[in-house]
Scaffold this motif. Structure first.
Motif, short mmCIF file in Angstrom:
data_model
loop_
_atom_site.label_atom_id
_atom_site.label_comp_id
_atom_site.label_asym_id
_atom_site.label_seq_id
_atom_site.Cartn_x
_atom_site.Cartn_y
_atom_site.Cartn_z
N VAL A 133 64.49 -40.79 57.54
CA VAL A 133 63.13 -40.82 57.01
C VAL A 133 62.23 -39.88 57.81
O VAL A 133 61.08 -39.63 57.44
CB VAL A 133 62.62 -42.27 57.01
N GLY A 134 62.77 -39.36 58.93
CA GLY A 134 61.98 -38.42 59.73
C GLY A 134 61.71 -38.91 61.14
O GLY A 134 60.60 -38.75 61.66
N VAL A 135 62.71 -39.51 61.76
CA VAL A 135 62.58 -40.00 63.14
C VAL A 135 62.69 -38.79 64.07
O VAL A 135 63.79 -38.29 64.35
CB VAL A 135 63.68 -41.05 63.45
N VAL A 136 61.53 -38.29 64.53
CA VAL A 136 61.49 -37.01 65.25
C VAL A 136 62.39 -36.98 66.49
O VAL A 136 63.18 -36.04 66.66
CB VAL A 136 60.03 -36.62 65.57
N GLU B 124 54.42 -32.73 63.19
CA GLU B 124 55.45 -32.91 64.22
C GLU B 124 56.85 -32.92 63.61
O GLU B 124 57.80 -32.38 64.15
CB GLU B 124 55.23 -34.26 64.91
N LEU B 125 56.94 -33.58 62.45
CA LEU B 125 58.23 -33.66 61.76
C LEU B 125 58.70 -32.27 61.34
O LEU B 125 59.87 -31.90 61.53
CB LEU B 125 58.10 -34.60 60.54
N LEU B 126 57.77 -31.48 60.79
CA LEU B 126 58.15 -30.13 60.35
C LEU B 126 58.53 -29.27 61.56
O LEU B 126 59.48 -28.48 61.48
CB LEU B 126 57.01 -29.48 59.56
N ALA B 127 57.83 -29.47 62.66
CA ALA B 127 58.17 -28.71 63.89
C ALA B 127 59.58 -29.09 64.34
O ALA B 127 60.36 -28.22 64.76
CB ALA B 127 57.15 -28.99 64.99
N ALA B 128 59.93 -30.38 64.24
CA ALA B 128 61.27 -30.82 64.64
C ALA B 128 62.33 -30.20 63.72
O ALA B 128 63.40 -29.80 64.17
CB ALA B 128 61.36 -32.34 64.60
N CYS B 129 62.00 -30.11 62.43
CA CYS B 129 62.94 -29.49 61.47
C CYS B 129 63.15 -28.02 61.83
O CYS B 129 64.26 -27.50 61.77
CB CYS B 129 62.42 -29.59 60.04
N ARG B 130 62.04 -27.37 62.22
CA ARG B 130 62.14 -25.96 62.59
C ARG B 130 63.04 -25.81 63.83
O ARG B 130 63.94 -24.98 63.86
CB ARG B 130 60.73 -25.45 62.89
N GLU C 20 72.04 -31.93 70.89
CA GLU C 20 73.45 -32.27 71.12
C GLU C 20 74.36 -31.59 70.09
O GLU C 20 75.56 -31.79 70.10
CB GLU C 20 73.62 -33.80 71.07
N ASN C 21 73.76 -30.86 69.19
CA ASN C 21 74.50 -30.10 68.17
C ASN C 21 75.48 -30.97 67.39
O ASN C 21 76.67 -30.67 67.28
CB ASN C 21 75.21 -28.91 68.81
N TRP C 22 74.99 -32.08 66.83
CA TRP C 22 75.83 -32.93 65.99
C TRP C 22 76.36 -32.07 64.83
O TRP C 22 75.57 -31.34 64.20
CB TRP C 22 75.04 -34.12 65.43
N PRO C 23 77.64 -32.15 64.53
CA PRO C 23 78.21 -31.23 63.54
C PRO C 23 78.00 -31.65 62.08
O PRO C 23 78.60 -31.10 61.18
CB PRO C 23 79.70 -31.25 63.89
N TYR C 24 77.16 -32.65 61.86
CA TYR C 24 76.99 -33.20 60.51
C TYR C 24 75.77 -32.57 59.82
O TYR C 24 74.90 -32.04 60.49
CB TYR C 24 76.84 -34.72 60.58
N SER C 25 75.72 -32.67 58.48
CA SER C 25 74.54 -32.17 57.76
C SER C 25 73.39 -33.15 57.92
O SER C 25 73.59 -34.36 58.00
CB SER C 25 74.85 -32.01 56.26
N LEU C 26 72.19 -32.59 57.92
CA LEU C 26 70.98 -33.41 58.08
C LEU C 26 70.15 -33.36 56.80
O LEU C 26 69.88 -32.28 56.27
CB LEU C 26 70.14 -32.88 59.25
N ALA C 27 69.78 -34.53 56.29
CA ALA C 27 68.84 -34.61 55.16
C ALA C 27 67.59 -35.34 55.67
O ALA C 27 67.69 -36.35 56.36
CB ALA C 27 69.47 -35.38 54.00
N VAL C 28 66.42 -34.79 55.36
CA VAL C 28 65.17 -35.42 55.80
C VAL C 28 64.41 -35.89 54.55
O VAL C 28 64.12 -35.09 53.65
CB VAL C 28 64.32 -34.42 56.61
N SER C 29 64.11 -37.18 54.51
CA SER C 29 63.38 -37.74 53.37
C SER C 29 61.90 -37.48 53.58
O SER C 29 61.23 -38.23 54.28
CB SER C 29 63.65 -39.25 53.27
#
Ligand code: SAH
Ligand code: SF4
Length: 358
Positions: free
Chosen positions: A207-210, A251-257, A219-228
């Motif tokens: 849901v966007g837990v920054v 802040e959420l958009l900055a984390a996505c960036r 930590e470079n988790w190798p999985y795909s990320l979806a942000v609601s």
């Protein structure tokens, strides 16, 4: 919060090897047990299996079972529904302590996707989500997440189908509020000698837990990320997702960036379209502006109506126009079909229906 006692399904392969070693059983025996647990998805452990050699048999007899060090996760289906189009099958599974979670299989034979839960309930309180309306119960242990995947494997194979191809963490709960258990569960189900789901075939939806997104990036988790995301207007987003006040949109958009920069991976943006709330072309343009510079693919999901929530399903024309506005701004966008409506396949809806809860 009290979690049910640990089980064999909680253990990653290296952790299982360490356990055996500590009991003076050569770690080489771990592989045989691992294959039975995770590749075969066995529903119980028969000690007389030929691949279990005596030292492993002794260890299992001494340490696995009720009242012993390690339990065995085998959730019990209390509901099992197939949608009329045959493309969605939904289970309500009862865990060891009586909590129930939803697990879904979607797609065609050979291309099946499991959608699993990461918590019993959810503390984020999204107004349009049946799980959010029902409140938080507890985190799931890694084994309880893994056991949902294994339940799907057994169900598919029992129907003569090949096993799972993809996994999405889009059931009940917020995965990044239970990140350690999720990380262990994903390591377990992506093990080559086990379920063998490729990391590229696994998507975690948040849901966007920054702090969680930044951890995935660092930590470079190798999985795909979806942000609601659902909205880039601060007040509107807070009204939809009350818990998000801790992590403002900027802040959420900055984390996505940061995530994109550190991992080089594309982000999937999930947008539940709600008529008259976030389905206008202006909002599509605002979304495109907000995503500028982020490698994103937008998935548009028309609202699944939820008891107690007034929001309405958008018309097809509005949904289509939203998609086109995004595409014109240069963002790939997909309008998802609402799947399995007849079996309450929206997040948390089957539980409400079966147990008369939310
Ligand atoms: N907690 C995580 C993952 C579980 S919810 C998250 O929120 O991302 C999985 C997806 O289902 C989310 O994108 C969520 O917004 C969506 N969802 C929940 N309720 C819905 C509903 N009634 N209609 C359409 N999508 C819904
Ligand atoms: Fe929790 Fe996701 Fe539902 Fe929001 S949409 S309440 S974060 S499960």
């Amino acid at each position: 919060m009290i979690l049910p006692p640990a089980t064999l399904h909680d253990l990653t392969l290296p952790a299982l090897e360490r356990e055996l070693e500590a009991a003076d059983v050569r770690p080489v025996h771990a592989k045989a047990l691992w294959r039975v647990l995770h590749r075969e998805a066995a529903a119980r452990l028969d000690l007389d299996r030929p691949e279990f050699l005596p030292p492993l048999r002794r260890w299992i007899a001494e340490t696995v079972g009720e009242g012993k060090r390690w339990g065995f996760d085998l959730p019990e289906p209390v509901a099992d529904l197939k949608s009329t189009d045959g493309q969605t099958r939904k289970f309500l599974l009862r865990l060891g302590d009586g909590e129930t979670v939803e697990t879904v299989i979607m797609g065609y034979p050979g291309r099946s996707t499991a959608c699993v839960s990461t918590q019993a309930g959810c503390a984020m309180g999204c107004t349009f989500c049946a799980t959010g309306r029902g409140g938080f119960r507890r985190h799931l242990r890694p084994g309880e997440i893994v056991a949902q995947v294994l339940h799907c494997q057994r169900a598919l194979r029992a129907g003569g189908e090949p096993g799972l191809r993809n996994l999405v963490l889009m059931g009940m709960g917020e995965p990044l509020q239970n990140a350690d258990a999720v990380l262990a569960a994903l390591e377990i189900v992506s093990s080559r000698a086990g379920v063998n789901l490729g990391p590229g075939h696994i998507t975690l939806s948040t849901v966007g837990v920054v702090p969680g997104i930044l951890r995935m990036a660092r930590e470079n988790w190798p999985y795909s990320l979806a942000v609601s995301l659902h909205s880039v207007r601060e007040e509107e987003r807070r009204a939809l997702i009350p818990a998000t006040r801790r992590w403002p949109v900027a802040e959420l958009l900055a984390a996505c960036r940061t995530y994109g920069e550190l991992t080089g991976r594309r982000i999937f943006v999930e947008w539940t379209l709600i008529a008259g709330v976030n389905d206008t072309p202006e909002e599509a343009r605002e979304l495109a502006q907000a995503l500028a510079g982020i490698n994103a693919h937008v998935n548009l999901i028309p609202l699944n109506p939820v008891a107690g929530y007034e929001g309405e399903v958008p018309g097809h024309a509005a949904a289509q126009a939203f998609k086109v506005a995004l595409q014109q701004a240069g963002f790939p966008a997909t309008l998802r079909q609402r799947r399995g409506i007849d079996i309450a396949a929206g997040c948390g809806q089957l539980k409400g229906k079966v147990e008369g809860g939310c």
